[in-house]
Design an enzyme around this catalytic site. Structure first.
Site: not given
Ligand SMILES: [Zn+2]
Length: 213
Positions: A96, A73, A75
Site C-alpha cells: 500500500h 494473508s 489476499e
Molecule cells: Zn492490500
C-alpha cells in the site's frame, strides 16, 4: 531443483523487513509470497514488518489449503491467481505504498512518462478495477491487468508486483513506488511528455542488448 524451505523462509522474512524499512508496507498493510517447490509460502494475516520471523510464513498449496502454519494473508486469492496465470512467477509482493495509493485512488494508470515504465513490460502500468480486498473479483481484475506486465495498481487500494525471483518482485514493487512519486512530481512541474511506442521499442531493444533494467 528442490529448494530449501528454510532458505526461502529466510529470504521472505528479510524481504518483509526490507519492504517495511523502505516505507512500502507500513502498519502491516502488505503481503508477500514465494514459490517453494510445489507449494507457496505466504505471509500470515496482519504480520508486522519489524518482528516477522521465518517460521511465521504459511505453507499453502496452489488450491489455497494450509499445509503448515497459521492463518495466511487475507489476499491469498490474489497471490494464488497470479501463480496460476503465470507459471514463471516465483514471487508476489503486494504493498500500500503512498504514491501508488494516491494514483490508484484516482484510478489512473502510470503512463509512459519515463523509459523505466517499459521495464514492466509495456508502455504504461495499468490500474486494476476496484473490488473488495480479499475477493475473487479482485484476484481476477489483477490477473487481467497483469497481462504482459510485471506490476499494476489496484484501484482505491495499492499496488502488486510479481517476479521470476523474489529479488525481481521486490525490485518491481519498489520501482513502481519510485516511478509513481516521480510521475506526481512531473505533474506538479507541468504536463509530462509521454514516450512514443517507437521510443519504447528502442528502449526494449537496448535493454535486451545490455541486459539492463
Ligand atoms: Zn492490500
Amino acid at each position: 531443483m528442490i529448494e530449501s524451505e528454510t532458505a526461502v523462509r529466510r529470504q521472505l522474512s528479510n524481504t518483509y523487513r526490507y519492504l517495511h524499512d523502505h516505507g512500502l508496507t507500513e502498519q502491516a498493510s502488505g503481503n508477500i509470497s514465494a514459490r517453494c517447490n510445489d507449494h507457496i509460502l505466504i505471509s500470515p494475516g496482519g504480520a508486522g514488518g519489524p518482528d516477522i520471523c521465518a517460521d511465521a510464513f504459511v505453507r499453502i498449496d496452489l488450491e489455497g489449503q494450509v499445509k503448515c502454519g497459521g492463518t495466511p494473508s487475507s489476499e491469498i486469492l490474489m497471490h494464488l491467481a497470479i501463480y496460476r496465470a503465470k507459471s514463471e512467477a516465483m514471487a508476489v509482493v503486494h504493498t500500500h505504498s503512498s504514491a501508488c495509493v494516491g494514483l490508484a485512488c484516482c484510478r489512473k494508470p502510470i503512463p509512459g512518462f519515463h523509459y523505466l515504465i517499459g521495464s514492466f513490460g509495456g508502455v504504461d502500468i495499468p490500474c486494476a478495477d476496484y473490488a473488495c480486498f480479499g475477493s475473487r473479483a479482485l484476484a481476477d481484475n489483477v490477473v487481467d491487468s497483469l497481462e504482459n506486465r510485471y506490476a499494476c495498481l489496484l484501484a482505491n487500494h495499492g499496488a502488486i508486483a510479481w517476479g521470476r525471483s523474489l529479488d525481481q518482485a521486490v525490485l518491481f514493487a519498489h520501482r513502481i513506488e519510485i516511478l509513481a512519486e516521480q510521475y506526481l512530481a512531473a505533474c506538479q512541474a507541468g504536463e509530462p511528455v509521454l514516450l512514443t511506442l517507437a521510443e519504447f521499442r528502442d528502449y526494449w531493444r537496448t535493454a535486451k542488448t545490455l541486459k539492463y533494467g
